[in-house]
Design an enzyme around this catalytic site. Structure first.
Site, PDB file in Angstrom:
ATOM      1  N   GLY A   8       0.833  -1.215   0.000  1.00  0.00           N
ATOM      2  CA  GLY A   8       0.000   0.000   0.000  1.00  0.00           C
ATOM      3  C   GLY A   8       0.861   1.256   0.000  1.00  0.00           C
ATOM      4  CG  LEU A  10       1.980   4.159  -5.121  1.00  0.00           C
ATOM      5  CD1 LEU A  10       1.423   3.697  -6.464  1.00  0.00           C
ATOM      6  CD2 LEU A  10       2.959   5.299  -5.331  1.00  0.00           C
ATOM      7  N   GLY A  11      -0.138   5.113  -0.793  1.00  0.00           N
ATOM      8  CA  GLY A  11      -1.166   5.775  -0.002  1.00  0.00           C
ATOM      9  C   GLY A  11      -0.615   6.949   0.795  1.00  0.00           C
ATOM     10  CD  GLN A  12      -3.146  10.810   5.021  1.00  0.00           C
ATOM     11  OE1 GLN A  12      -3.964   9.962   5.411  1.00  0.00           O
ATOM     12  NE2 GLN A  12      -3.085  12.018   5.537  1.00  0.00           N
ATOM     13  CG  ASP A  34      -0.505   0.894  -3.911  1.00  0.00           C
ATOM     14  OD1 ASP A  34      -0.382   1.584  -2.875  1.00  0.00           O
ATOM     15  OD2 ASP A  34      -1.608   0.653  -4.437  1.00  0.00           O
ATOM     16  NE  ARG A  36      -3.402   3.754  -5.518  1.00  0.00           N
ATOM     17  CZ  ARG A  36      -3.217   5.031  -5.200  1.00  0.00           C
ATOM     18  NH1 ARG A  36      -3.348   5.961  -6.091  1.00  0.00           N
ATOM     19  NH2 ARG A  36      -2.919   5.405  -3.974  1.00  0.00           N
ATOM     20  CG  ASP A  53      -4.734  -7.932  -4.997  1.00  0.00           C
ATOM     21  OD1 ASP A  53      -4.882  -7.764  -3.768  1.00  0.00           O
ATOM     22  OD2 ASP A  53      -5.679  -8.199  -5.763  1.00  0.00           O
ATOM     23  CE1 TYR A 142      -9.396   1.378   8.723  1.00  0.00           C
ATOM     24  CE2 TYR A 142     -10.021   2.697  10.620  1.00  0.00           C
ATOM     25  CZ  TYR A 142      -9.083   2.334   9.668  1.00  0.00           C
ATOM     26  OH  TYR A 142      -7.844   2.938   9.669  1.00  0.00           O
ATOM     27  CE  LYS A 146      -6.809  -0.371  10.601  1.00  0.00           C
ATOM     28  NZ  LYS A 146      -5.665  -0.824   9.784  1.00  0.00           N
TER      29      LYS A 146
HETATM   30  P1  NAD Z   1      -4.511   4.980   1.920  1.00  0.00           P
HETATM   31  O1  NAD Z   1      -5.938   4.702   1.664  1.00  0.00           O
HETATM   32  O2  NAD Z   1      -4.014   6.361   1.727  1.00  0.00           O
HETATM   33  O3  NAD Z   1      -3.588   4.010   1.067  1.00  0.00           O
HETATM   34  C1  NAD Z   1      -3.829   2.639   0.978  1.00  0.00           C
HETATM   35  C2  NAD Z   1      -3.081   2.108  -0.219  1.00  0.00           C
HETATM   36  O4  NAD Z   1      -3.372   0.717  -0.307  1.00  0.00           O
HETATM   37  C3  NAD Z   1      -3.500   2.748  -1.544  1.00  0.00           C
HETATM   38  O5  NAD Z   1      -2.361   3.231  -2.230  1.00  0.00           O
HETATM   39  C4  NAD Z   1      -4.179   1.620  -2.305  1.00  0.00           C
HETATM   40  O6  NAD Z   1      -3.928   1.651  -3.696  1.00  0.00           O
HETATM   41  C5  NAD Z   1      -3.548   0.402  -1.663  1.00  0.00           C
HETATM   42  N1  NAD Z   1      -4.391  -0.805  -1.775  1.00  0.00           N
HETATM   43  C6  NAD Z   1      -5.723  -0.923  -1.646  1.00  0.00           C
HETATM   44  N2  NAD Z   1      -6.106  -2.188  -1.841  1.00  0.00           N
HETATM   45  C7  NAD Z   1      -4.976  -2.899  -2.083  1.00  0.00           C
HETATM   46  C8  NAD Z   1      -4.702  -4.251  -2.353  1.00  0.00           C
HETATM   47  N3  NAD Z   1      -5.683  -5.160  -2.432  1.00  0.00           N
HETATM   48  N4  NAD Z   1      -3.419  -4.624  -2.542  1.00  0.00           N
HETATM   49  C9  NAD Z   1      -2.425  -3.721  -2.468  1.00  0.00           C
HETATM   50  N5  NAD Z   1      -2.610  -2.420  -2.226  1.00  0.00           N
HETATM   51  C10 NAD Z   1      -3.881  -2.016  -2.033  1.00  0.00           C
HETATM   52  O7  NAD Z   1      -4.219   4.482   3.423  1.00  0.00           O
HETATM   53  P2  NAD Z   1      -3.205   5.090   4.474  1.00  0.00           P
HETATM   54  O8  NAD Z   1      -3.841   6.279   5.085  1.00  0.00           O
HETATM   55  O9  NAD Z   1      -1.858   5.198   3.918  1.00  0.00           O
HETATM   56  O10 NAD Z   1      -3.283   3.950   5.609  1.00  0.00           O
HETATM   57  C11 NAD Z   1      -2.373   2.882   5.672  1.00  0.00           C
HETATM   58  C12 NAD Z   1      -2.703   2.071   6.915  1.00  0.00           C
HETATM   59  O11 NAD Z   1      -2.684   2.925   8.072  1.00  0.00           O
HETATM   60  C13 NAD Z   1      -4.079   1.409   6.921  1.00  0.00           C
HETATM   61  O12 NAD Z   1      -3.997   0.170   7.578  1.00  0.00           O
HETATM   62  C14 NAD Z   1      -4.920   2.352   7.739  1.00  0.00           C
HETATM   63  O13 NAD Z   1      -6.010   1.701   8.332  1.00  0.00           O
HETATM   64  C15 NAD Z   1      -3.911   2.800   8.773  1.00  0.00           C
HETATM   65  N6  NAD Z   1      -4.280   4.060   9.390  1.00  0.00           N
HETATM   66  C16 NAD Z   1      -4.290   5.212   8.652  1.00  0.00           C
HETATM   67  C17 NAD Z   1      -4.661   6.397   9.274  1.00  0.00           C
HETATM   68  C18 NAD Z   1      -4.693   7.701   8.518  1.00  0.00           C
HETATM   69  O14 NAD Z   1      -5.205   8.711   9.050  1.00  0.00           O
HETATM   70  N7  NAD Z   1      -4.172   7.767   7.284  1.00  0.00           N
HETATM   71  C19 NAD Z   1      -5.016   6.411  10.642  1.00  0.00           C
HETATM   72  C20 NAD Z   1      -5.025   5.204  11.322  1.00  0.00           C
HETATM   73  C21 NAD Z   1      -4.625   4.035  10.712  1.00  0.00           C
HETATM   74  C1  AKB Z   2      -9.936   6.992   9.164  1.00  0.00           C
HETATM   75  O1  AKB Z   2     -10.529   8.061   9.418  1.00  0.00           O
HETATM   76  O2  AKB Z   2     -10.484   5.973   8.724  1.00  0.00           O
HETATM   77  C2  AKB Z   2      -8.465   6.926   9.470  1.00  0.00           C
HETATM   78  C3  AKB Z   2      -8.250   6.378  10.833  1.00  0.00           C
HETATM   79  C4  AKB Z   2      -8.291   7.280  11.990  1.00  0.00           C
HETATM   80  O3  AKB Z   2      -8.081   5.203  10.985  1.00  0.00           O
HETATM   81  N1  AKB Z   2      -7.900   8.234   9.286  1.00  0.00           N
END
Ligand code: NAD
Ligand code: AKB
Length: 319
Positions: A8, A10-12, A34, A36, A53, A142, A146
């Site tokens: 994952g 390319l995510g945030q 990722d 994508r 994936d 969700y 978790k």
């Molecule tokens: P995001 O949604 O920004 O990125 C997720 C990435 O996963 C995307 O680039 C997407 O293309 C990829 N993805 C989706 N399905 C996939 C698959 N089947 N195979 C491979 N890649 C796949 O998420 P994020 O914010 O970077 O979060 C990452 C982790 O941190 C998650 O477990 C999320 O629950 C956790 N988290 C995030 C936050 C937050 O505020 N960003 C807060 C708490 C926990």
């Molecule tokens: C969401 O809002 O789903 C995330 C998190 C707090 O897990 N930012």
């Protein structure tokens, strides 16, 4: 850590974690993956990148062996709002992906990190100064994912000796990549809209407090926990970590200090509001501080100054 694979990526979180880790451990040693591929993203252009994936166990195992990884950072997941809209898909990706990643870590004997969330708590959890060990009865898909994930990571450590580690992140605020479908996303959107139009319509209601953290603190937390002395970790997975707690009025007031003309109104989204209402106001991060020295550098004021400056430097809001 010498060879780290990130799912994952390319995510945030991944987009910033990969670049930070490449700076520390060497570009060739951090393998970004990722579902994508974003051509032109620094994550793709500055080091190894593979399409993966996470629901495909064989493909993940193949890459883990190909790159001889010693650390797996599993980030791929659907966030709270998307998971609530597509609960079965969320179960398949969030749980299926996690169990595959844990299995790969067991098979190649590598260190493992995955984030949990404030979403692992529910309406019956104590809301203020939420303890590390407390009631966890979340009411969202969700949250169910978790809590199950936290327990699964504990299980893989106890049963198979996999060196699993993790934190419960609050809402993360950042300027590189937009958030991917969460409930706390309003606290990122507000900065973009303040700069673009001078106003913001919040989908989260007035008075709703949630824990938040600026991305640099989140990235440091992942790296510091992965580097921490295992013998000092009592909790290991799902450490509460928090930096600030605010409601929409408070972030708007902070933005107004920089942009006095900024205004905010409300158009509450009942789904995301329901999720927010079920989460804590503020978590107690004492265990993370004591067991591996967690500290947060950014509060609301310092983060707001930096966010506005970084977004302006990216040209957001420029006419
Ligand atoms: P995001 O949604 O920004 O990125 C997720 C990435 O996963 C995307 O680039 C997407 O293309 C990829 N993805 C989706 N399905 C996939 C698959 N089947 N195979 C491979 N890649 C796949 O998420 P994020 O914010 O970077 O979060 C990452 C982790 O941190 C998650 O477990 C999320 O629950 C956790 N988290 C995030 C936050 C937050 O505020 N960003 C807060 C708490 C926990
Ligand atoms: C969401 O809002 O789903 C995330 C998190 C707090 O897990 N930012």
């Amino acid at each position: 850590m010498k060879k780290i694979l990130v799912t994952g990526a390319l995510g945030q979180i991944g987009s910033e974690l990969v670049m930070k880790m490449r700076g520390i451990y060497g570009s060739e040693n951090v393998i970004a993956t990722d579902l994508r591929k974003l051509e032109g993203s620094p994550v793709v252009t500055t080091g190894p990148f593979e399409i993966l994936d996470v629901t495909d166990h064989e493909a993940m195992l193949h890459l883990a062996k190909k790159y001889e990884i010693d650390t797996l950072v599993h980030l791929a997941a659907l966030l709270s709002a998307t998971a609530e809209a597509k609960p079965l898909l969320a179960w398949n990706i969030n749980m299926g992906g996690l169990v595959n990643a844990l299995e790969v870590a067991r098979e190649v004997k590598c260190k493992f990190f995955t984030p949990s969330s404030i979403g692992a708590f529910g309406p019956s959890t104590p809301k203020d100064n939420t303890p590390q060990d407390t009631i966890q009865r979340p009411t969202t898909m969700y949250g169910v994912n978790k809590v199950a994930g936290e327990l699964l990571c504990d299980y893989y450590y106890k049963k198979f000796g996999v060196d699993t580690r993790g934190v419960r992140f609050p809402g993360l605020i950042s300027y590189e990549v937009l958030p991917g479908g969460g409930t706390t996303d309003y606290a990122v959107d507000i900065y973009y809209e303040a700069l673009k139009s001078g106003k913001y319509t919040s989908f989260i209601a007035s008075g709703t407090k949630m824990d938040m953290m600026y991305m640099p603190d989140a990235i440091s937390a992942i790296i510091n926990l992965l580097e921490a002395d295992a013998s000092k970790l009592i909790h290991r997975n799902a450490f509460n970590i928090a930096a600030m707690s605010f409601e929409p009025e408070e972030i708007a007031a902070e933005i107004k200090k920089h942009m006095p003309e900024f205004i905010m109104d409300y158009n509450v989204d009942p789904i995301r509001q329901g999720i927010a209402d079920s989460w804590p106001n503020s978590m107690d991060s004492t265990c993370a501080k004591n067991e591996w020295g967690f500290v947060a550098e950014y509060d609301l004021a310092k983060m707001t100054t930096d966010m506005l400056q970084k977004l302006r430097a990216k040209g957001i809001g420029a006419k």
